[in-house]
Design an enzyme around this catalytic site. Structure first.
Site, PDB file in Angstrom:
ATOM      1  N   GLU A 130       0.268   5.195   0.677  1.00  0.00           N
ATOM      2  CA  GLU A 130      -0.658   6.239   1.111  1.00  0.00           C
ATOM      3  C   GLU A 130      -0.225   7.608   0.603  1.00  0.00           C
ATOM      4  OE1 GLU A 130      -2.231   4.088   5.180  1.00  0.00           O
ATOM      5  OE2 GLU A 130      -0.977   5.866   5.379  1.00  0.00           O
ATOM      6  N   ASN A 131      -1.114   8.569   0.781  1.00  0.00           N
ATOM      7  CA  ASN A 131      -0.866   9.938   0.352  1.00  0.00           C
ATOM      8  C   ASN A 131      -1.634  10.854   1.290  1.00  0.00           C
ATOM      9  OD1 ASN A 131      -1.365  12.453  -1.403  1.00  0.00           O
ATOM     10  ND2 ASN A 131       0.085  11.253  -2.625  1.00  0.00           N
ATOM     11  N   ALA A 132      -1.094  12.042   1.546  1.00  0.00           N
ATOM     12  CA  ALA A 132      -1.790  13.007   2.408  1.00  0.00           C
ATOM     13  C   ALA A 132      -3.175  13.335   1.848  1.00  0.00           C
ATOM     14  CB  ALA A 132      -0.965  14.283   2.558  1.00  0.00           C
ATOM     15  N   GLU A 149      -2.969  -4.637  -3.088  1.00  0.00           N
ATOM     16  CA  GLU A 149      -3.457  -5.543  -4.121  1.00  0.00           C
ATOM     17  C   GLU A 149      -3.509  -4.854  -5.485  1.00  0.00           C
ATOM     18  OE1 GLU A 149      -5.605  -6.627  -0.217  1.00  0.00           O
ATOM     19  OE2 GLU A 149      -4.885  -4.820  -1.226  1.00  0.00           O
ATOM     20  N   TYR A 203      -5.881  11.523   0.818  1.00  0.00           N
ATOM     21  CA  TYR A 203      -6.210  10.107   1.003  1.00  0.00           C
ATOM     22  C   TYR A 203      -6.703   9.364  -0.243  1.00  0.00           C
ATOM     23  CZ  TYR A 203      -5.645  10.954   6.009  1.00  0.00           C
ATOM     24  OH  TYR A 203      -5.155  11.275   7.233  1.00  0.00           O
ATOM     25  N   CYS A 242     -10.163  -5.135   0.368  1.00  0.00           N
ATOM     26  CA  CYS A 242     -11.306  -4.225   0.417  1.00  0.00           C
ATOM     27  C   CYS A 242     -12.169  -4.434  -0.833  1.00  0.00           C
ATOM     28  CB  CYS A 242     -10.834  -2.773   0.508  1.00  0.00           C
ATOM     29  SG  CYS A 242     -10.120  -2.115  -1.021  1.00  0.00           S
ATOM     30  N   CYS A 264     -10.505  -3.497  -4.181  1.00  0.00           N
ATOM     31  CA  CYS A 264      -9.489  -4.477  -4.571  1.00  0.00           C
ATOM     32  C   CYS A 264     -10.129  -5.781  -5.025  1.00  0.00           C
ATOM     33  CB  CYS A 264      -8.514  -4.717  -3.435  1.00  0.00           C
ATOM     34  SG  CYS A 264      -7.415  -3.311  -3.174  1.00  0.00           S
ATOM     35  N   CYS A 283      -4.020   0.632  -2.631  1.00  0.00           N
ATOM     36  CA  CYS A 283      -3.883  -0.571  -1.805  1.00  0.00           C
ATOM     37  C   CYS A 283      -2.800  -1.487  -2.376  1.00  0.00           C
ATOM     38  CB  CYS A 283      -5.204  -1.330  -1.766  1.00  0.00           C
ATOM     39  SG  CYS A 283      -6.575  -0.415  -1.029  1.00  0.00           S
ATOM     40  N   ASN A 304       0.848  -1.185   0.000  1.00  0.00           N
ATOM     41  CA  ASN A 304       0.000   0.000   0.000  1.00  0.00           C
ATOM     42  C   ASN A 304       0.886   1.239   0.000  1.00  0.00           C
ATOM     43  OD1 ASN A 304       0.604  -0.762   2.774  1.00  0.00           O
ATOM     44  ND2 ASN A 304      -1.020   0.591   3.502  1.00  0.00           N
TER      45      ASN A 304
END
Length: 161
Positions: A64-66, A75, A68, A112, A115, A73, A62
């Protein structure tokens, strides 16, 4: 009115030692890969490692980024790598695991909804089921024969005009 039921069966290995050597290796690689996931906001590191039909292994974590919604993910990160490096290659098995910061990771994790949809699209694209190994950093491992089981009544290309 009629009623229909949907169910599926899957295997549970109580511990990684119950897996065959290839599955245990795949899962161990995924567990180690959680260390490089970029999850500074959620502190929830997820990794996936795929074994392809040609013997290659592809990895995803995964990211992430500020902002969101910009994150991805593990997958889908993996599927993007497979689709780029090995277009239309069959994915035999994917091991998916996680490690939250400062918490136990002893129950299997499942993809999720987004995914699941992406994995199912890849199954359809290559017309071959993707076997999943779902686990935490320790404890039981769920072995699921096809992503299709995780997304009954899925939306697919057949629904498009």
């Amino acid at each position: 009115m009629t009623e229909k039921n949907h169910h599926f069966s899957f295997k549970i290995a109580a511990h990684i030692n119950e897996l065959d050597a290839a599955d245990a290796d795949l899962l161990q690689q995924a567990r180690q890969l959680t260390a490089v996931a970029y999850a500074p906001y959620s502190k929830f590191h997820v990794a996936s490692v795929a074994l392809l039909a040609n013997g290659a292994m592809v990895r995803g974590t995964n990211q992430e980024n500020a902002s969101y919604p910009v994150g991805i993910c593990a997958e889908r990160s993996l599927l993007a790598a497979v689709g780029t490096q090995y277009p239309n290659e069959i994915i035999r098995t994917i091991a998916i695991t996680y490690q939250p910061q400062n918490e136990k990771s002893n129950t299997p994790i499942s993809p999720c909804g987004m995914c699941r949809q992406s994995l199912l699209e890849y199954e359809a694209r290559v017309n071959h089921p993707i076997r999943l190994l779902l686990a935490g950093a320790e404890g039981p491992v769920y072995i699921i024969d096809t992503v299709k089981h995780l997304l009954p009544l899925a939306f697919g290309s057949g629904h498009l005009l």
